[in-house]
Write an enzyme that holds these catalytic residues in place. Structure first.
Site, short mmCIF file in Angstrom:
data_model
loop_
_atom_site.label_atom_id
_atom_site.label_comp_id
_atom_site.label_asym_id
_atom_site.label_seq_id
_atom_site.Cartn_x
_atom_site.Cartn_y
_atom_site.Cartn_z
N CYS A 11 22.96 36.39 36.47
CA CYS A 11 22.19 36.52 35.24
C CYS A 11 21.02 37.47 35.43
O CYS A 11 20.70 37.88 36.54
CB CYS A 11 21.66 35.15 34.86
N ARG A 36 24.05 42.48 33.76
CA ARG A 36 24.23 41.38 34.72
C ARG A 36 24.94 40.18 34.10
O ARG A 36 25.39 39.29 34.82
CB ARG A 36 22.87 40.93 35.26
N TRP A 87 25.36 34.89 32.50
CA TRP A 87 26.81 34.99 32.77
C TRP A 87 27.20 33.59 33.21
O TRP A 87 26.85 33.16 34.31
CB TRP A 87 27.04 36.02 33.88
N ASN A 111 18.62 32.25 38.16
CA ASN A 111 19.78 33.05 38.54
C ASN A 111 20.29 32.47 39.85
O ASN A 111 19.58 32.48 40.84
CB ASN A 111 19.36 34.52 38.73
N GLY A 112 21.49 31.92 39.84
CA GLY A 112 22.00 31.32 41.07
C GLY A 112 22.76 30.05 40.77
O GLY A 112 22.99 29.72 39.61
N GLU A 503 42.29 52.50 42.30
CA GLU A 503 41.02 52.61 41.60
C GLU A 503 41.25 53.05 40.14
O GLU A 503 40.59 52.55 39.23
CB GLU A 503 40.09 53.58 42.35
N LYS A 507 40.03 50.90 36.92
CA LYS A 507 39.20 51.43 35.83
C LYS A 507 39.89 51.20 34.50
O LYS A 507 39.28 50.78 33.54
CB LYS A 507 38.94 52.94 35.98
N GLU A 510 39.99 47.34 33.53
CA GLU A 510 38.71 46.70 33.20
C GLU A 510 38.12 47.26 31.91
O GLU A 510 37.46 46.55 31.17
CB GLU A 510 37.72 46.71 34.36
N HIS A 526 60.96 49.95 45.71
CA HIS A 526 61.14 48.61 46.28
C HIS A 526 60.82 47.53 45.24
O HIS A 526 60.60 46.38 45.59
CB HIS A 526 60.28 48.46 47.53
N LYS A 625 27.92 43.11 36.27
CA LYS A 625 27.74 44.19 37.24
C LYS A 625 27.63 43.72 38.68
O LYS A 625 28.27 44.23 39.57
CB LYS A 625 26.50 44.99 36.84
#
Ligand code: F6R
Length: 630
Positions: A11, A36, A87, A111-112, A503, A507, A510, A526, A625
């Site tokens: 957060c 965040r 969050w 936050n935590g 990657e 991208k 997300e 395969h 983030k």
């Protein structure tokens, strides 16, 4: 160091106390920290007058804008306040679970994660404490308040502040977890109290007050001198005071101030439609900054590192390298494996941090563990670093935030100079990581008698080459937009292009939420080739490198099954142009730098597709983030 389950929320916290109206400062700070977490937000405001009537709290489900809209009529005169963007971890993201949480006299943001919150809650409920939310945060607030009341009952001579500080210490001794909290006590108007135990809290003394936040992004527009609150110290601030008090000794100190070279314009959009687009366009500069002062300045060909001797000793003795990271940073690690094995001839293993911790890695003399992280606060990466540190092997970090826990706790730190990255999807931090990893592996190769002059020269040319690629950005965005109705998008490459394919897929998924998968091109037959039909797009990375001929064969296999091919190759490559539906030509570069160039169009393809779909590009759903939760 704690190796158990690391649970931290992600957060954003902001607090202000001073002469100015607090609300606009808090809301502006929350906007800057929204990356965040953005599922609910809230603020609490008070005035320096000892009446609880002068206190107001507003909380909302949804992003910070909802809080801004809902709070237009409140907080017009209050000059002290705390605010939070969440969050969710414990409890659904609704208004009741949004912070701040109030318990009697204590109003707190956090936050935590409090790992033993359920036990504490049960104990408090047993003695009659009523809870209104499902959060672990409220448990912390209730615990401080409970002790404050008990302490004042048993010693009526104590003043409010001493009682609060004693209650805080007692609560902290009972709480297990990694956290940062900021709170006010309504009977001590104008004062804010903060502590951190594993999650950052940053404070700055302004001309007319004090600003506190979980991240310097919220502070930098006001001041570039900040204090990173150390563990074991309580931050106590009001309009005039700015001090810390040691939790054990009660010794009062003036916080140690550090000057940051991040400026306000670095955290603005500067005319770009999104932070992500701005960050994509910053890449030439970021790569140049990351290399600045590092390229060899004499005949020896040695790169220039801080603490050069320690660097040399570390790499001369290295026998086995573990590179550990998460997400995009993990893809940087995967790419670097190719660099270290080819140039430095060091056995290199790459691990997802959340797996590394549980697979009993072999540590022996000559083992080096390198962790890679943009934020420097990723819980799993931090835990992997702690494991290596405890095993007594050499550690280093590649990290973008020099003041972060990962930078500080690693034996050696190679900084990336990407500056603040606000877009949740990582772009410039990744290219900066690859740049420093390429330089480092080249240099270790040189130390061990292997040179790659072409890659070395191409490294110095990178900013220029990236700039050239960015000139075609509109084309890439348009190709990306055409992919918006795809049910699945595949990305394939060989060698260093394999992690870049991963990657590209990351991208895409997300930002667009379209299922996207990356594969080693040789693996297609395969299994994944079963996906291919004329409605499926395959983005293929095929530069003219040692794997070129093999990748072309894979392209032919895709073409034979009618797949829609977007090929990324070397400028002027007519062969690949003929067999693809869309072709993106990149400047010819060297083996070591081609992955860095190749990721740029992939970022822009994902961007274009997400834009065409109307997605929230800077804040994709469900993501945050700084992933400080395991
Ligand atoms: C993806 C992304 C994440 C991060 C990952 C690790 O675009 O940004 O996958 O790379 O959460 O974060 P750091 O690098 O801060 O450790």
């Amino acid at each position: 160091m704690h190796y158990g389950t690391l649970f931290l929320t992600m957060c954003g916290i902001v607090g202000y106390t001073g002469k100015q109206q607090a609300k606009p400062i808090l809301l502006e700070g929350l906007k800057r920290l929204e990356y965040r977490g953005y599922d609910s937000a809230g603020l609490a405001l008070s005035s320096p007058s000892p009446t609880i009537q002068n206190f107001v709290i507003q909380r909302n489900a949804g992003p910070v804008q909802g809080l801004i809209d809902a709070s237009t009529k409140i907080g017009l005169s209050e000059t002290t306040g705390i605010a939070h963007t969440r969050w969710a971890t414990h409890g659904v993201p609704n208004e009741t679970n949004a912070h701040p949480h109030r318990a009697g006299n204590i109003v707190l943001v956090h936050n935590g994660i409090i790992e033993n919150y359920a036990q504490i809650k049960e104990k408090l409920q047993h003695i009659g404490v009523q809870f209104s939310s499902q959060t672990d945060t409220e448990v912390f607030a209730q615990l401080i308040e409970f002790h404050r009341v008990q302490i004042l009952k048993s010693d009526t001579t104590l003043n409010e502040e001493d009682a609060v500080l004693r209650a805080l210490k007692k609560a902290m001794s009972e709480v297990d977890g990694h956290y940062a909290i900021l709170f006010m006590a309504l009977t001590i108007p104008g004062k804010l109290f903060g502590v951190q135990n594993g999650a950052p809290l940053v404070a700055s003394k302004l001309k007319d007050g004090c600003l506190i936040a979980s991240d310097i992004q919220a502070i930098i527009p006001y001041h570039n001198e900040v204090c990173f609150l150390p563990k074991g110290e309580i931050l106590i601030v009001d309009e005039n005071h700015f001090e810390t008090r040691n939790l054990k000794t009660d010794k009062v100190s003036v916080p140690k101030i550090e000057r940051m070279d991040w400026t306000a314009d670095k955290v603005e959009k500067n005319g770009f439609e999104t932070f992500m687009l701005k960050e994509i366009f910053q890449q030439p500069l970021v790569v140049a900054d990351t290399l600045s002062g590092r390229l060899p300045s004499d005949e020896s060909g040695a790169f220039i590192w801080d603490h050069f001797k320690a660097h040399e000793v570390l790499w001369k003795n290295a026998k086995r390298l573990y590179l550990v990271a998460c997400g995009t940073s993990y893809h940087a690690a995967m790419t670097a494996k190719y660099f270290f094995e080819k140039w430095a001839r060091i056995d290199c293993q790459v691990d997802i941090a959340s797996e590394f911790r549980y697979r009993h890695p072999v540590f022996e003399t000559g083992t080096v563990v390198g962790v890679i992280s943009q934020s420097g606060e990723t819980a799993d990466t931090l835990a992997a670093l702690a494991l290596a540190n405890q095993a007594g092997v050499s550690t280093f970090s590649i990290c973008n935030v020099p003041s972060s826990t990962i930078s500080r706790e690693s034996g050696f730190h190679y900084p990336t100079m990407a500056g603040p990255e606000i877009g949740v999807a990582s772009t410039k931090a990744f290219t900066a990581q690859l740049t420093i990893l390429c330089a480092l592996a080249l240099d270790v190769g040189r130390l061990r008698g292997n040179d790659d002059l072409a890659s070395f020269q191409a490294l110095a040319r990178l900013p220029h080459d990236i700039d050239r690629i960015l000139k075609q950005s509109e084309t890439f965005i348009q190709i990306g937009a055409k992919l918006k109705d795809q049910k699945i998008i595949l990305f394939v490459g060989r060698g260093t292009m394999y992690p870049i394919a991963l990657e590209g897929a990351l991208k895409m998924k997300e930002l667009t939420y379209i299922p996207s998968e990356g594969f080693a091109a040789g693996e297609l037959k395969h299994g994944p080739i079963a996906y291919i039909d004329p409605n499926v797009t395959i983005v293929t990375l095929a530069p003219r490198d040692e794997c070129y001929a093999k990748t072309i064969s894979n392209l032919e296999e895709i073409r034979a099954r009618g797949g829609h091919i977007v090929a990324i190759g070397t400028e002027g490559d007519e062969e690949i142009k003929k067999i693809s539906h869309e072709f993106i030509g990149l400047p010819a570069s060297a083996w070591g730098t081609m992955p860095i160039l190749s990721v740029i169009p992939l970022q822009l393809l994902a961007y274009g597709c997400a834009k065409a779909l109307g997605r929230n590009i800077d804040k994709p759903r469900n993501l945050a983030k700084s992933v400080t939760v395991e």
